[in-house]
Design a protein around this motif. Structure first.
Motif, PDB file in Angstrom:
ATOM      1  N   GLN A 152      -3.128   5.507   0.631  1.00 12.00           N
ATOM      2  CA  GLN A 152      -4.166   4.479   0.559  1.00 12.00           C
ATOM      3  C   GLN A 152      -4.520   3.901   1.928  1.00 12.00           C
ATOM      4  O   GLN A 152      -5.532   3.223   2.073  1.00 12.00           O
TER       5      GLN A 152
ATOM      6  N   VAL B 265       0.311  -6.357   5.385  1.00 13.84           N
ATOM      7  CA  VAL B 265       0.396  -5.181   4.525  1.00 13.84           C
ATOM      8  C   VAL B 265       1.779  -4.549   4.665  1.00 13.84           C
ATOM      9  O   VAL B 265       2.270  -4.400   5.787  1.00 13.84           O
TER      10      VAL B 265
ATOM     11  N   HIS C 273      -7.999   1.872   3.610  1.00 16.11           N
ATOM     12  CA  HIS C 273      -7.822   0.467   3.997  1.00 16.11           C
ATOM     13  C   HIS C 273      -8.242   0.238   5.448  1.00 16.11           C
ATOM     14  O   HIS C 273      -8.945  -0.734   5.758  1.00 16.11           O
TER      15      HIS C 273
ATOM     16  N   PHE D 281      -9.156  -5.338   9.196  1.00 16.11           N
ATOM     17  CA  PHE D 281      -7.845  -4.959   8.675  1.00 16.11           C
ATOM     18  C   PHE D 281      -6.861  -6.107   8.885  1.00 16.11           C
ATOM     19  O   PHE D 281      -7.176  -7.117   9.502  1.00 16.11           O
TER      20      PHE D 281
ATOM     21  N   TYR E 292       1.419  -5.324   9.927  1.00 19.66           N
ATOM     22  CA  TYR E 292       1.792  -4.225   9.047  1.00 19.66           C
ATOM     23  C   TYR E 292       3.299  -3.999   9.152  1.00 19.66           C
ATOM     24  O   TYR E 292       3.837  -3.937  10.261  1.00 19.66           O
TER      25      TYR E 292
ATOM     26  N   LYS F 195     -11.983  -0.142   6.638  1.00 19.22           N
ATOM     27  CA  LYS F 195     -12.709  -1.407   6.475  1.00 19.22           C
ATOM     28  C   LYS F 195     -12.872  -2.100   7.823  1.00 19.22           C
ATOM     29  O   LYS F 195     -12.080  -1.934   8.736  1.00 19.22           O
TER      30      LYS F 195
ATOM     31  N   LEU G 150       0.838  -1.198   0.000  1.00 19.90           N
ATOM     32  CA  LEU G 150       0.000   0.000   0.000  1.00 19.90           C
ATOM     33  C   LEU G 150       0.871   1.245   0.000  1.00 19.90           C
ATOM     34  O   LEU G 150       1.961   1.248   0.570  1.00 19.90           O
TER      35      LEU G 150
END
Length: 336
Positions: free
Chosen positions: A7, A135, A11, A17, A21, A14, A3
């Protein structure tokens, strides 16, 4: 999943998630903001505990991951942050990072922060595991061409906008220094609480906090953007940069261009191929541009000028103004 910073808010909005990360990159402000947004979203989702692992010398991966997996049946949701200032986890750390990715659960949210990871690190097994299970966000510096849009977005967050001239002034005075740029934007909301900002509004409030780098200098030098080159050169001078390293960088640019010219004009090959054959690894795109702009006859005078600049920077040519001569060097290279 990969990402971009912009963005991330959509994200996180939502309902579900990711369980992990990984944030890396060269821009500390964007790293901090990304981590803050993830923590805020996690807290809202019920993650009430937080652990921080600072991976430095003598850090025990085994103890940390053992504690991570030792949850009771009634444990609350937890955020575990893994901070790696050096950017290196080693063989053992890589194994544990990969294991954490394989064992990811919804009860623990993992946030790992690194400086910019190189291509080899991004190809490692542990990085791949994190990218597949969670992510990855790369906090890239905002380039000059994108700075106006970035500032417009930040001003809009405080219900302000700036006209074109005011935006350009902000770009010129804040580029390369996002931390100071955001401070200046926030200051505008306090000292000039108007919906639309003009050039005079911004000039009265903003300090010159721009930061320039040698790669930017070389890029403008090779592309023939003498105005930009002069701006960066003046900025480096004002920051107290010594002249010998600058002269060495410019010399490297001229010699790289000369090598590429031998292949491009002697061998009749395309610019990109000539750059590869000349083994030019830095400023490759700018050298390609220069091949289409610079005449071969300009190289020898530039080499002589660089020799004089080198001597002048060491006190052997006291009659030469080194900073002015570096501007003249760019003009000489591009026949201006």
């Amino acid at each position: 999943m990969q990402l971009r910073n912009e963005q991330l808010p959509a994200h996180l909005a939502k309902a579900q998630f990711a369980p992990m990360y990984l944030i890396h990159g060269d821009e500390p402000l964007l790293q901090i903001e990304a981590a803050d947004m993830i923590r805020a979203a996690a807290t809202k989702a019920g993650y009430s505990e937080r652990d921080v692992w600072m991976v430095e010398q003598h850090f025990s991966w085994a103890n940390a991951t053992a504690e991570q997996s030792n949850f009771s049946l009634f444990a609350t949701k937890k955020i575990t942050e893994i901070r790696v200032p050096s950017g290196r986890v080693g063989i053992e750390g890589g194994q544990h990072m990969a294991a954490l990715a394989r064992q990811a659960t919804t009860d623990t949210l993992l946030i790992a922060t690194f400086p910019k990871l190189d291509r080899a690190q991004q190809g490692s097994a542990w990085f791949t595991a994190w990218a597949e299970s969670g992510v990855v966000i790369e906090a890239k510096p905002v380039e000059r061409d994108d700075m106006a849009a970035w500032l417009t977005q930040r001003l809009a967050m405080q219900e302000q906008r700036a006209d074109r001239e005011a935006l350009q002034f902000l770009v010129d005075h804040c580029e390369g220094n996002l931390v100071s740029a955001i401070q200046e934007v926030r200051k505008l909301a306090l000292v000039c609480p108007k919906p639309t900002l003009t050039l005079s509004d911004v000039q009265d409030a903003v300090a010159n906090v721009a930061r320039y780098t040698m790669p930017e200098l070389c890029d403008a030098f090779l592309r023939g953007d003498v105005a930009r080159y002069t701006t960066v050169l003046n900025g480096l001078r004002d920051e107290g940069t010594a002249t010998p390293p600058l002269i060495w960088q410019l010399s490297d640019c001229v010699h790289s261009l000369a090598r590429a010219m031998m292949f491009s004009r002697g061998g009749g090959v395309a610019a990109a191929q000539a750059v590869r054959q000349a083994q030019v690894w830095k400023n490759k795109e700018a050298v390609e541009v220069a091949l289409g702009r610079v005449h071969a006859r300009a190289i020898a005078p530039c080499v002589r000028a660089l020799a004089d600049l080198d001597a002048a920077s060491k006190g052997l040519r006291p009659h030469i103004n080194v900073w002015a001569a570096m501007v003249q060097l760019a003009q000489k290279l591009h026949g201006k």
